[in-house]
Scaffold this active site. Structure first.
Site, PDB file in Angstrom:
ATOM      1  CE  LYS A   1      -8.700  -5.563  -3.187  1.00 50.29           C
ATOM      2  NZ  LYS A   1      -7.616  -6.649  -3.047  1.00 50.29           N
TER       3      LYS A   1
ATOM      4  NE  ARG B   1      -2.539  -2.095  -0.803  1.00 50.15           N
ATOM      5  CZ  ARG B   1      -3.163  -1.372  -1.937  1.00 50.15           C
ATOM      6  NH1 ARG B   1      -4.372  -1.967  -2.170  1.00 50.15           N
ATOM      7  NH2 ARG B   1      -2.416  -0.643  -2.868  1.00 50.15           N
TER       8      ARG B   1
END
Length: 294
Positions: free
Chosen positions: A237, A271
């Site tokens: 991210k 995740r």
């Protein structure tokens, strides 16, 4: 910190997720959730699945690498992502879930959706877990649907929609306190509707600035007071690659670093796009904090 203190603070007692068919996913040790993106515009281009054969190859590789869950999504939630309709999301997700269930009957499958109708159809197609980025905010029927289906539910924190969330980052009382209150109230609603197994996702990158994301990473242990397993979705991210002046494609090492921090602060599910590296991280952190008896 002593070994026993680390054990007590970083790993909560045995936890399980009860899934359809009487199957149980054990969270006594942290697990890895592998991402299978069925969207053409996911922020990490290499994560985009290109057809049926690619789907099965990727899934098999993830399972062989040690993934505990495969997370299938057909709606891109990156900031500013294009909005698609319910029918298109179903067309992407349902055939994939059916194919995965046929090919890997024992695998634990999660559907990444905020729509109750998609969640319902996905469970009928073979999904075991609902992973809802909106925490029920974008579909008022989602909580009741999760209760009726009796499947584990991932409750994430977000404000607005993927199209508006980056303008909704003001937390007058502080981000962590906001999350504690949010999860407390949402969990009470879910319990009242019969949802037995709930996983908390702080929502890294969703309605949070870079500074807020990093503060949250260092403080997610505080969410353990709710007594529920915590999922950390940090993989590649912006909070990982932007401070380093990189791109998502170059952010694997940074992802390993933040996943390690998340585990040390109590996360029980990671995740990720890169399953093998995450599984190695889990094993090393677990072996360090929970060494085998001589």
């Amino acid at each position: 910190m002593s070994a026993q203190a680390a054990k007590d603070t970083c790993f909560s007692p045995r936890q399980t997720l009860r899934c359809p068919g009487g199957r149980v996913l054990n969270l006594a040790s942290p697990q890895v959730m592998g991402i299978l993106n069925l969207t053409p515009d996911s922020f990490f281009a290499q994560s985009r699945v290109a057809g049926h054969t690619d789907l099965l190859h990727r899934a098999e590789a993830m399972l062989q690498a040690g993934a505990g869950i495969l997370d299938v999504g057909g709606y891109s939630s990156r900031p500013g992502a294009e909005h698609i309709g319910e029918d298109e999301e179903k067309q992407r997700v349902l055939p994939a879930l059916e194919a995965l269930r046929r090919a890997f009957p024992d695998a634990f499958l999660s559907v990444d959706t905020f729509r109750s109708s998609v969640a319902c159809a996905a469970v009928a197609a073979g999904a075991d877990i609902i992973n809802d980025i909106s925490g029920g905010e974008l579909d008022e029927a989602m909580f009741a649907t999760a209760g009726r289906l009796q499947v584990p539910y991932v409750l994430m924190h977000m404000r607005g929609t993927p199209q508006t969330m980056q303008q909704l980052t003001d937390y007058p009382d502080g981000l962590v306190l906001e999350l504690v209150r949010y999860f407390r109230d949402k969990v009470a609603q879910l319990r009242a509707l019969g949802v037995a197994d709930i996983i908390l996702d702080p929502g890294f990158g969703f309605a949070k600035t870079a500074a807020q994301n990093h503060e949250l990473l260092g403080r997610i242990r505080e969410l353990q007071l709710l007594g529920l397993p915590i999922l950390a979705g940090l993989s590649r991210k912006a909070m990982v690659y932007k401070p380093l002046g990189l791109t998502p494609e170059a952010a694997l090492s940074g992802t390993v670093a933040v996943n390690t921090i998340a585990l040390l602060n109590g996360a029980r599910l990671l995740r990720v796009h890169d399953v093998a590296e995450a599984v190695q991280t889990v094993r090393l952190v677990s072996n360090t904090l929970l060494p085998s008896s001589p």
